[in-house]
Design a protein around this motif. Structure first.
Motif, short mmCIF file in Angstrom:
data_model
loop_
_atom_site.label_atom_id
_atom_site.label_comp_id
_atom_site.label_asym_id
_atom_site.label_seq_id
_atom_site.Cartn_x
_atom_site.Cartn_y
_atom_site.Cartn_z
N THR A 17 -15.14 -23.78 -1.32
CA THR A 17 -16.52 -23.33 -1.58
C THR A 17 -17.25 -23.07 -0.28
OG1 THR A 17 -16.61 -24.62 -3.63
CG2 THR A 17 -18.71 -23.95 -2.68
N LEU A 18 -17.10 -23.99 0.68
CA LEU A 18 -17.73 -23.83 1.99
C LEU A 18 -17.22 -22.57 2.69
CD1 LEU A 18 -19.67 -25.07 4.10
CD2 LEU A 18 -17.72 -26.34 5.01
N LEU A 19 -15.90 -22.37 2.64
CA LEU A 19 -15.30 -21.19 3.26
C LEU A 19 -15.77 -19.90 2.60
CD1 LEU A 19 -11.59 -21.94 4.20
CD2 LEU A 19 -13.28 -20.82 5.62
N GLU A 20 -15.86 -19.92 1.26
CA GLU A 20 -16.31 -18.74 0.52
C GLU A 20 -17.74 -18.37 0.92
OE1 GLU A 20 -14.91 -16.70 -1.80
OE2 GLU A 20 -12.97 -17.64 -1.55
N ILE A 21 -18.59 -19.39 1.14
CA ILE A 21 -19.98 -19.14 1.55
C ILE A 21 -19.99 -18.52 2.95
CG2 ILE A 21 -22.18 -20.22 2.16
CD1 ILE A 21 -21.52 -22.32 -0.05
N VAL A 22 -19.19 -19.09 3.86
CA VAL A 22 -19.12 -18.57 5.24
C VAL A 22 -18.61 -17.13 5.24
CG1 VAL A 22 -18.00 -18.81 7.48
CG2 VAL A 22 -18.86 -20.83 6.30
N LEU A 23 -17.52 -16.89 4.48
CA LEU A 23 -16.94 -15.55 4.41
C LEU A 23 -17.84 -14.57 3.67
CD1 LEU A 23 -13.21 -16.46 3.62
CD2 LEU A 23 -14.08 -15.48 5.75
N GLY A 24 -18.78 -15.12 2.87
CA GLY A 24 -19.69 -14.25 2.11
C GLY A 24 -20.96 -13.89 2.84
N ILE A 25 -21.16 -14.44 4.06
CA ILE A 25 -22.38 -14.15 4.82
C ILE A 25 -22.53 -12.66 5.10
CG2 ILE A 25 -23.50 -14.45 7.08
CD1 ILE A 25 -22.46 -17.35 7.04
N ASP A 26 -21.41 -12.02 5.53
CA ASP A 26 -21.48 -10.59 5.81
C ASP A 26 -21.80 -9.79 4.55
OD1 ASP A 26 -19.05 -11.21 4.71
OD2 ASP A 26 -17.86 -10.59 6.44
N ASN A 27 -21.29 -10.28 3.41
CA ASN A 27 -21.57 -9.63 2.12
C ASN A 27 -23.06 -9.72 1.78
OD1 ASN A 27 -21.04 -8.28 -0.24
ND2 ASN A 27 -19.59 -9.76 -1.03
N ILE A 28 -23.65 -10.92 1.99
CA ILE A 28 -25.08 -11.12 1.71
C ILE A 28 -25.92 -10.21 2.60
CG2 ILE A 28 -27.00 -12.76 1.89
CD1 ILE A 28 -25.19 -14.96 1.04
N ILE A 29 -25.56 -10.13 3.88
CA ILE A 29 -26.32 -9.30 4.82
C ILE A 29 -26.28 -7.83 4.40
CG2 ILE A 29 -26.39 -8.43 7.21
CD1 ILE A 29 -25.41 -11.20 8.09
N PHE A 30 -25.08 -7.34 4.03
CA PHE A 30 -24.95 -5.95 3.60
C PHE A 30 -25.78 -5.70 2.34
CE2 PHE A 30 -22.91 -2.49 1.25
CZ PHE A 30 -22.90 -1.50 2.22
N ILE A 31 -25.66 -6.61 1.36
CA ILE A 31 -26.41 -6.46 0.11
C ILE A 31 -27.92 -6.49 0.38
CG2 ILE A 31 -26.99 -7.64 -2.06
CD1 ILE A 31 -24.02 -8.46 -2.24
N SER A 32 -28.36 -7.40 1.26
CA SER A 32 -29.79 -7.52 1.57
C SER A 32 -30.33 -6.25 2.20
CB SER A 32 -30.01 -8.70 2.53
OG SER A 32 -29.61 -9.91 1.94
N ILE A 33 -29.57 -5.66 3.13
CA ILE A 33 -30.02 -4.45 3.81
C ILE A 33 -30.04 -3.26 2.85
CG2 ILE A 33 -29.41 -2.77 5.61
CD1 ILE A 33 -28.45 -5.17 7.29
N GLN A 34 -28.98 -3.14 2.03
CA GLN A 34 -28.92 -2.02 1.08
C GLN A 34 -30.01 -2.14 0.02
OE1 GLN A 34 -26.95 0.16 2.91
NE2 GLN A 34 -26.45 0.87 0.88
N ALA A 35 -30.19 -3.36 -0.52
CA ALA A 35 -31.21 -3.57 -1.55
C ALA A 35 -32.61 -3.41 -0.98
CB ALA A 35 -31.06 -4.96 -2.16
N GLY A 36 -32.78 -3.71 0.33
CA GLY A 36 -34.09 -3.61 0.98
C GLY A 36 -34.64 -2.20 1.06
N LYS A 37 -33.77 -1.19 0.82
CA LYS A 37 -34.22 0.21 0.87
C LYS A 37 -34.74 0.70 -0.49
CE LYS A 37 -30.28 1.63 2.45
NZ LYS A 37 -29.20 2.51 2.97
N LEU A 38 -34.59 -0.16 -1.50
CA LEU A 38 -35.07 0.19 -2.84
C LEU A 38 -36.51 -0.26 -3.03
CD1 LEU A 38 -31.93 -1.01 -4.85
CD2 LEU A 38 -32.57 1.36 -4.44
N PRO A 39 -37.19 0.25 -4.07
CA PRO A 39 -38.54 -0.25 -4.38
C PRO A 39 -38.51 -1.77 -4.59
CG PRO A 39 -38.06 1.71 -5.67
CD PRO A 39 -36.79 1.34 -4.97
N VAL A 40 -39.59 -2.44 -4.24
CA VAL A 40 -39.65 -3.91 -4.28
C VAL A 40 -39.22 -4.47 -5.64
CG1 VAL A 40 -41.15 -5.92 -4.03
CG2 VAL A 40 -41.45 -3.95 -2.52
N LYS A 41 -39.63 -3.81 -6.74
CA LYS A 41 -39.31 -4.30 -8.08
C LYS A 41 -37.81 -4.30 -8.37
CE LYS A 41 -43.70 -2.99 -10.26
NZ LYS A 41 -44.34 -2.16 -11.31
N GLN A 42 -37.07 -3.41 -7.70
CA GLN A 42 -35.63 -3.28 -7.97
C GLN A 42 -34.76 -4.11 -7.03
OE1 GLN A 42 -34.92 0.95 -7.72
NE2 GLN A 42 -35.45 1.29 -9.87
#
Length: 255
Positions: A17-42
């Motif tokens: 679980t700890l490793l999955e979280i660490v390996l998922g950091i880059d995924n979270i960053i990519f998702i955050s940046i991509q989602a950040g370009k959408l309207p706030v509600k979405q």
């Protein structure tokens, strides 16, 4: 029931679980940046769909472990296409299914990161008003493409650390729930601070280069990448604190 009373299974679950979280950091960053370009509600919906997609992709890959492990067998050798006979290069240019996925994913991540860096620089010059609107489902599709690449690496790591599929799936589900909880504050922190966002994009660019190198058996230890990025983030946090103190002093002087 046997797994519930097995101490090794619980240790594997916690470690994975700890490793999955660490390996998922880059995924979270990519998702955050991509989602950040959408309207706030979405944005919240896009982050949840993206992480849910990552969870489903990883579980499906775990349920087809035998197929995933076959992806490590040589699929095509580029050396034969360009008449290279050097044994070392023949070995390096022998691409498996996994290598091809990492190659395509690395190139896609390098392109997206470079494009985002240029786009952010152009927005700074032209202003936010001229920023182009982004499609909700187009953003989700891009997130899903990268989910496959990130999930593949994560699943291969999981297979090497745990003996039971149930433990692996449990670790994936728990890690994704934790990431869903952390995604919103991380996204707000990244998207509200231009310098941190640029740092995050540079991180994704570095991950893209790492995937590209790994596809040709030139692995860059992830520990080096995460350490260098952690150090860069620490320096940036110190800069943010220093800027915050300066702004407070300016406000006090004006008063």
């Amino acid at each position: 029931m046997e797994l519930l009373t097995n101490a090794e299974a619980w240790i594997s679950l916690a470690t994975l679980t700890l490793l999955e979280i660490v390996l998922g950091i880059d995924n979270i960053i990519f998702i955050s940046i991509q989602a950040g370009k959408l309207p706030v509600k979405q944005q919240g919906k896009a982050r949840k769909l993206g992480l849910a997609g990552a969870m489903i992709t990883r579980i499906l890959l775990l349920l087809s472990i035998s197929w995933v492990m076959k992806l490590t067998d040589p699929f095509i050798n580029l050396a034969h296409l360009v008449n290279i006979n050097n044994p070392e290069w023949v070995e390096r240019l022998a691409l498996s299914g996994r290598d091809i996925i990492l190659l395509v994913g690395g190139l896609f991540l390098i392109y997206k990161s470079s494009h985002e860096i240029h786009e952010n620089m152009d927005q700074d010059e032209e202003g936010e008003a001229n920023a182009k609107p982004h499609s909700f489902w187009g953003t989700i599709v891009q997130i899903m493409i990268l989910d496959i690449v990130f999930s593949l690496d994560s699943v291969i790591t999981a297979v090497g650390l745990a003996d039971h599929v149930e433990v692996m799936i449990g670790a994936v589900v728990i890690s994704v729930i934790i990431m869903m909880w952390a995604a919103t504050p991380i996204a707000n922190f990244v998207n509200n601070r231009p310098t941190v966002k640029m740092l995050a994009l540079s991180f994704l660019l570095l991950i893209g280069v790492s995937l590209l190198a790994e596809s040709f058996d030139q692995e860059i230890p992830k520990g080096y990448i995460y350490f260098s990025m952690a150090f860069a983030i620490l320096v940036e946090l110190l800069n943010l604190k220093m800027r915050s103190k300066k702004e407070k002093k300016k406000v006090e002087i004006k008063k």
